[in-house]
Design an enzyme around this catalytic site. Structure first.
Site, PDB file in Angstrom:
ATOM      1  N   ASP A 208       0.737  -1.286   0.397  1.00  0.00           N
ATOM      2  CA  ASP A 208       0.096  -0.186   0.075  1.00  0.00           C
ATOM      3  C   ASP A 208       0.783   1.412   0.081  1.00  0.00           C
ATOM      4  OD1 ASP A 208      -2.156  -1.635   0.313  1.00  0.00           O
ATOM      5  OD2 ASP A 208      -2.830  -0.940   2.077  1.00  0.00           O
ATOM      6  N   GLU A 307      -9.261   0.647  -2.105  1.00  0.00           N
ATOM      7  CA  GLU A 307     -10.162  -0.118  -1.210  1.00  0.00           C
ATOM      8  C   GLU A 307     -10.677   0.628  -0.023  1.00  0.00           C
ATOM      9  OE1 GLU A 307      -7.156  -2.675   0.376  1.00  0.00           O
ATOM     10  OE2 GLU A 307      -8.419  -3.998   0.737  1.00  0.00           O
ATOM     11  N   GLY A 622      23.932   1.855 -23.221  1.00  0.00           N
ATOM     12  CA  GLY A 622      24.177   2.822 -22.043  1.00  0.00           C
ATOM     13  C   GLY A 622      25.220   3.852 -22.472  1.00  0.00           C
ATOM     14  N   ARG A 707      28.524 -18.502 -22.466  1.00  0.00           N
ATOM     15  CA  ARG A 707      27.658 -17.867 -23.603  1.00  0.00           C
ATOM     16  C   ARG A 707      27.678 -16.470 -23.362  1.00  0.00           C
ATOM     17  NH1 ARG A 707      28.153 -22.704 -24.744  1.00  0.00           N
ATOM     18  NH2 ARG A 707      26.482 -24.112 -25.454  1.00  0.00           N
TER      19      ARG A 707
END
Ligand code: ADP
Length: 817
Positions: A208, A307, A622, A707
């Site tokens: 919240d 809510e 970047g 890899r």
């Protein structure tokens, strides 16, 4: 596991109350940082309930034979073997398994590898529960007894305001609990004096975002992601059927989720607890607003209800009733969607991982710094810095909002929220205004050009939408400049056109650039730029883009003496995935890129883990700014990060290889984790991604292979993140206000020399004069000097174990080269 000695701090960590995405990342950070700093770390399963239940069939795991390692690394003997196995082994959690073995045992010692892979998992793996017993003194006394029995002297509590209230009570009562325990002979006088102080540190996990004294709580950003995904999806079906949707989101006492979702998703109306609708007859107020949207041609209506939403008499506003009103009064085909627990679910977003990691680390530091005199802390985030605040004060201040609402003092309730909340609320309001009640007097209305510059970034369109809507609400004319400066120069065609209220309606959630963008700059053709601004009577200019936009505003400002057309008010909203615009802590688009990076790395990690012994070298964009690589590495749990700021050299790469060998050698056979390295595209021209991958393959021998994966343009992201969208809106409103203010003084006779870049500095928004930005700009490398995230690289090394395992040099030692 390490043998404890008298002085070893023993820290326990628990998660309590409602679960929140990012709690696992926080537990992971507490565990790793605790171990790194030489503590013993325990997890408490099932929150306060686990602490009260304690360990029934306590079978110490230390007596088990150590698990078989993957293989010995025959490198530097003095750092090999047992010493590291001690820290890097599995703790009771992995050894016991999650099933029967844990029955009756709630407090377990953890090892480094117990929390492996926790970063990207939602909810809380150590369990949470609501615990009535802990609300009673006897329950807390038993909890204290269990802590003391295991010699635990520090507790990190991750939970919402309820859980932290409980923590605060435990802290306050500690001496009296000890008195009672000693009186009833459950603890000895010696134990009593040894445990006279319990260090408690709170970390707020709450979707919240309802805790005072911190700008954001762990789990709230992820919940916002879930809501935005849902509302975006609802938007397309609503539009197809021309329906209205009333969406209920969480937030019992706090409207943060509703405001942010309303802003990020371009909703039409929101209801929140802190600010009830202005009039008693809110039904008519709402219907009038929504009717005007429909009259403008909208085919969908989205109303978001928190809510805990209330009217002025504190009567709850419920979605079913709202839907009923819309059906009856506006004859809209209306549906209700209650998002419910979906909002708690799913993987934590990048921001939550980062926040949880930084706060977990700080919690351990706070524990280690604690003396009997220091107060109990809550770890919060203020001004973009992780900070310690008094737990007691935070608990008290949180209750303050509820009290203010109860007294119908709504102004006070809003004041207790941070300024960003108020600005977001204002931005939302402006985005929904149609009509002329906020128009400026005729003579003060401007023709404001909006242009995208450079590469696309998530949130550019949201910024444009908000700027256009704000302009229209104030009576200005927002002019879209299509296709960047090239579009502005074009004699023919329709390069500059007014934007309409309806036209921008769906732009909040769109990625890329609706206006079109490219790398052309005013310096390429100053004459045409000047002529076009004059021809279109442009009074003020808003540029949205990265380093190019910053360069453009510099050029225009510097050419003002020769070109009167440039003597207008100008502002830049930094928008780039690289986050390389100097001075600002965050550019629009950088959060989207970080999330794209995190998602990609999760998938890569899974593949690497499946093959047990693989190192992936992940290349990011970047430019010469290592923000995305560094912060991405921390948010994904990468083992090593290479950035252009620090560069690479042989010694460094060599010690990284040694580290990986040691790390893989310490893995339990058949349980090796996939590992990965993040390398910024410009980290080194010699040690390329390909070179690094091949070298690791060669060196890894039987321990690991490698890899490469190049993320390339995927980092621009598809759908912009809700944080980027909301941030874009807030910045857009501030920029247009700035253009307005400066142009007004120009009309009053003053010369308008304003040219500013809107920046986020220490979490505060400011329109910084271009000169301020230039002072900290490294133009050669197209980045800022001394950015806030530099030190995070050190944490990547600590949390990956590199700092402990690598011989040779560490990355940050290159900083001083
Ligand atoms: P959250 O931490 O998400 O706000 P709750 O309010 O349900 O969730 O609190 C979680 C737990 O914290 C409770 O089940 C209870 O064990 C403990 N707790 C909450 N409030 C108190 C209190 N006033 N005193 C002692 N313990 C409390």
């Amino acid at each position: 596991m390490t043998k404890s000695n008298e002085n070893t701090r023993k820290i326990a960590v628990l998660t309590s109350g409602g679960d929140a995405a990012g709690m696992n990342a926080a537990v992971r950070a507490v565990a790793k940082m605790g171990l790194y700093r030489g503590c013993e770390v325990f997890i408490v399963r099932e929150g306060w309930a686990g602490l009260v239940a304690g360990n029934v069939n306590a079978a110490p795991a230390d007596v088990r034979p150590p698990p078989q390692r993957a293989g010995k690394y025959h490198g530097n003997q003095d750092v090999e073997g047992e010493k590291f196995a001690a820290t890097f082994g599995e703790g009771e959690l992995l050894q016991e398994g999650a099933g029967e073995g844990l029955k009756g045992r709630h407090i377990l010692k953890v090892g480094w590898d117990d929390v492996r892979g926790w970063m990207d998992i939602g909810g809380t793996l150590i369990g949470t529960a609501r615990c009535a017993e802990f609300r009673e003194k006897e329950g807390r006394e038993t909890a204290a007894f269990n802590l003391i029995s295991l010699g635990i002297d520090a507790l990190v509590v991750i939970g919402g305001d309820g859980s932290l209230t409980g923590a605060d009570r435990l802290r306050g009562e500690w001496p009296s609990l000890l008195d009672d325990l000693e009186k009833s002979k459950r603890i000895s006088a010696e134990q009593r004096s040894k445990h006279a102080h319990l260090t408690i540190t709170g970390i707020v996990g709450s979707i919240d975002n309802d805790m005072a004294m911190t700008d954001i709580t762990i789990g709230a950003p992820t919940a916002l992601h879930r809501i935005s995904e849902a509302v975006d999806s609802i938007g397309s079906t609503a539009s197809s059927h021309s329906r209205a949707f009333v969406v209920e989101v969480m937030g019992r006492h706090c409207g943060w989720l509703a405001v942010m979702a309303g802003l990020a998703c371009g909703a039409d109306y929101i209801f929140i607890p802190e600010r009830p609708p202005k009039s008693e007859d809110w039904e008519s107020e709402m219907c009038n607003g929504l009717k005007s949207h429909r009259e403008h041609g909208k085919r969908k209506t989205i109303v978001i209800v928190a809510e805990g939403a209330l009217d002025r008499q504190l009567k709850p506003i419920k979605p079913a009733y709202v839907a009923d009103i819309l059906t009856k009064r506006l004859q809209l085909d209306t549906r209700v969607t209650t998002l419910g627990h979906v909002q708690r679910g799913g993987k934590p977003c990048a921001y939550d991982r980062l926040l949880a990691t930084l706060q977990g680390v700080e919690a351990v530091e706070a524990v280690l710094d604690a003396t009997p005199q220091t107060p109990s802390y809550m770890i919060g985030l203020k001004e973009n810095k992780v900070k310690r605040v008094s737990l007691m004060d935070a608990v008290k201040a949180t209750a303050g909002v509820g009290d203010a609402i109860e007294k119908k003092d709504f102004d006070q309730a809003l004041q207790l929220r941070d300024p960003e909340f108020l600005e977001n609320l204002e931005a939302f309001d402006y985005s929904t205004i149609v009509g002329d009640n906020k128009h400026l007097p005729e003579g003060q209305r401007l023709r404001i050009g909006i242009i995208h510059v450079g590469a696309p970034a998530g949130g550019m369109n949201a910024a444009t939408r908000e700027a256009a809507r704000f302009c229209l609400a104030r009576g200005h004319t927002p002019l879209a400049i299509y296709n960047g400066f090239e579009g502005l120069w074009a004699e023919a065609g329709n390069g500059v056109q007014p934007l309409s209220w309806l036209q921008v309606d769906n732009w909040s959630s769109r990625g890329g650039s609706e206006l079109g963008t490219n790398r052309s700059l005013p310096a390429d053709d100053l004459d045409s730029t000047s002529k076009a601004l004059q021809n279109h009577n442009i009074d003020a200019l808003l540029m949205i883009g990265g380093y190019e936009a910053y360069t453009a505003i510099q050029t225009l400002k510097n050419a003002r003496t020769n070109y009167p057309a440039f003597q207008i008010s100008m502002a830049v909203i930094p928008a780039t995935l690289s986050n390389n615009v100097p001075l600002t802590e965050f550019s629009v688009g950088s959060d989207t890129a970080l999330n794209a990076l995190v998602d990609a790395c999760d998938a890569i990690k899974q593949s690497a883990a499946a093959s047990r012994n693989r190192v992936f070298v992940v290349e990011t964009q970047g430019g010469k700014c290592g923000y995305l690589a560094t912060v991405g590495a921390l948010a994904t749990g990468a083992n090593i990060v290479y950035t252009p700021e620090l560069g690479m050299d042989l010694g460094l790469v060599q010690s990284d290889v040694e580290f990986l060998k040691r790390r893989f050698a310490l893995d339990v056979k058949g349980k090796s984790d996939g590992r990965f390295i993040i390398r910024n595209e410009k980290a080194s021209s010699v040690y390329s991604t390909e070179f690094l991958t091949n070298m690791l393959k060669e060196e890894g021998k039987e321990l690991f292979d490698s890899r490469a994966a190049n993320l390339g343009h995927t980092l621009q992201g598809g759908t912009p993140s809700p944080i980027d969208r909301a941030r874009a809106c807030r910045l857009a409103v501030r920029c247009i206000k700035f253009l307005e203010d400066n142009s007004t003084s120009r009309q009053a006779g003053a010369k308008d020399e304003s040219a500013a870049v809107i920046v986020i500095e220490n979490g505060q928004v400011r329109l910084a004069p271009v000169e301020d930005v230039s002072k900290v700009a490294d133009d050669k490398n197209r980045r800022g000097m001394d950015p806030w995230w530099t030190h995070l690289k050190h944490l990547v090394e600590v949390l990956s174990g590199r700092r402990t395992l690598a011989g040779g040099r560490h990355h940050e030692e290159r900083m001083n080269k």
